[in-house]
Design a protein around this motif. Structure first.
Motif, short mmCIF file in Angstrom:
data_model
loop_
_atom_site.label_atom_id
_atom_site.label_comp_id
_atom_site.label_asym_id
_atom_site.label_seq_id
_atom_site.Cartn_x
_atom_site.Cartn_y
_atom_site.Cartn_z
N PRO A 174 0.79 -1.24 0.00
CA PRO A 174 0.00 0.00 0.00
C PRO A 174 0.82 1.28 0.00
O PRO A 174 0.26 2.35 -0.26
CB PRO A 174 -0.83 -0.11 1.29
N ILE A 175 2.12 1.20 0.27
CA ILE A 175 2.91 2.44 0.29
C ILE A 175 2.85 3.16 -1.04
O ILE A 175 2.94 4.40 -1.11
CB ILE A 175 4.38 2.15 0.70
N TRP A 199 0.75 -6.03 5.07
CA TRP A 199 1.04 -4.61 5.16
C TRP A 199 -0.03 -3.80 5.89
O TRP A 199 -0.21 -2.62 5.61
CB TRP A 199 1.22 -4.05 3.75
N VAL A 200 -0.74 -4.42 6.82
CA VAL A 200 -1.82 -3.71 7.51
C VAL A 200 -1.34 -2.46 8.25
O VAL A 200 -1.97 -1.40 8.16
CB VAL A 200 -2.58 -4.66 8.46
N PRO A 201 -0.23 -2.50 8.98
CA PRO A 201 0.21 -1.28 9.66
C PRO A 201 0.47 -0.11 8.71
O PRO A 201 0.12 1.04 9.01
CB PRO A 201 1.50 -1.71 10.38
N THR A 202 1.07 -0.40 7.56
CA THR A 202 1.31 0.67 6.57
C THR A 202 -0.01 1.25 6.08
O THR A 202 -0.18 2.48 6.02
CB THR A 202 2.11 0.12 5.37
N ALA A 203 -0.94 0.37 5.72
CA ALA A 203 -2.23 0.83 5.23
C ALA A 203 -2.97 1.64 6.29
O ALA A 203 -3.54 2.71 6.00
CB ALA A 203 -3.08 -0.37 4.80
N PHE A 204 -2.98 1.15 7.51
CA PHE A 204 -3.66 1.84 8.60
C PHE A 204 -3.11 3.25 8.80
O PHE A 204 -3.87 4.22 8.94
CB PHE A 204 -3.52 1.03 9.90
#
Length: 289
Positions: A174-175, A199-204
């Protein structure tokens, strides 16, 4: 209360092809009977589920061998008698078409009544920001975002992995969506699947800091949603419910919604996510005409 399922891959007897049927059975493992219902039969299920309308993905997937740009037009024609129950999400494969072809198909789909556009990087084999000079300068993709921004259409961008055999998951980070949010500030972006599982933390974080990025919660099993996104209530104003029906493991659209509505967060947040927010962002076919 009329709920909205903002992300489905519903197919109907009126439009299904042998290629799509075989793909859904072999890759989604979907029961055949779910794929061969008529539109009228499907609407009865929506009524029983208290679902006001759904978003139907109708974007091209030529690398998977199931659809091209005219598929959105076929879906719209199939559901036109129930235009208040369906929002059709179209799109183009920017790296397969010329600039002129992208303009043509976006125009055709918009005139027919699409409610949104889908970009699926792992299935289309391109980065969401491939239009940027340092990422290859794919003008066709920039045109997609510009068209959506100019015409008030939200854009769904798949993030996270895909289990399908021809998917290229390196494109699911998602970055790369961050550039799109910065370069097209008036564009509403629905970040599909919130980068799950890698990649949930990046998206969040991007959903938190970028005004125009929203969370599309589809394909995350509702009973595990708070495991993936424990701080979900912090983004409840910017999240929409979706089932991903009849994708892998999601074969009952009513049961999936019921499971979501039983998540242990405040009722007002559930209503925002499953009704209020999607109604603001995604309009059914009847309201696009």
């Amino acid at each position: 209360m009329g709920y909205v399922d903002a992300h489905t891959h519903a197919v109907f007897r009126e439009i299904i092809t042998d290629e799509l049927l075989n793909f859904a059975i072999n890759e989604w493992h979907a029961p055949r009977e779910l794929l061969l219902m008529s539109v009228k039969e499907f609407v009865k299920i929506l009524d029983d589920s208290e679902i006001e309308y759904i978003g139907v993905m109708a974007h091209p997937s030529r690398k998977l061998g199931v659809a091209k740009e005219d598929y959105a037009l076929k879906v719209i024609d199939a559901v036109k008698d129930y235009a208040d129950r369906f929002a059709v999400i179209g799109g183009v494969e920017a790296n397969e078409l010329t600039v002129e072809e992208v303009r043509y198909w976006l125009g055709r789909q918009y005139e027919a009544g699409i409610s949104a556009i889908k970009v699926h990087p792992p299935h289309m084999w391109l980065k969401p920001n491939a239009y940027r000079p340092e990422e290859g300068g794919l003008k066709q993709l920039g045109l997609v975002y510009q068209f959506a921004e100019d015409h008030g259409l939200p854009v769904y961008i798949h993030t996270g992995t895909s289990a399908f055999s021809k998917a290229r998951n390196k494109y699911g980070d998602p970055i790369f969506v961050d550039d799109v949010a910065v370069d097209f500030p008036r564009l509403t972006i629905l970040m599909s699947h919130v980068g799950r599982p890698n990649w949930v933390p990046t998206a969040f974080q991007l959903i938190r800091i970028r005004r125009n990025i929203y969370a599309d919660l589809s394909s995350i099993p509702p009973k595990r949603l708070l495991e993936y996104i424990p701080r979900l209530t912090e983004i409840s104003e910017k999240s929409v419910y979706g089932s991903d029906y009849p994708g892998p493991g999601v074969y009952d659209i009513k049961a999936n919604l019921k499971e979501f509505l039983n998540i242990q967060i405040p009722r007002e947040d559930l209503i925002k996510i499953a009704s209020d927010n999607p109604k603001k962002i995604l309009k059914p076919l009847s309201r696009t005409r």
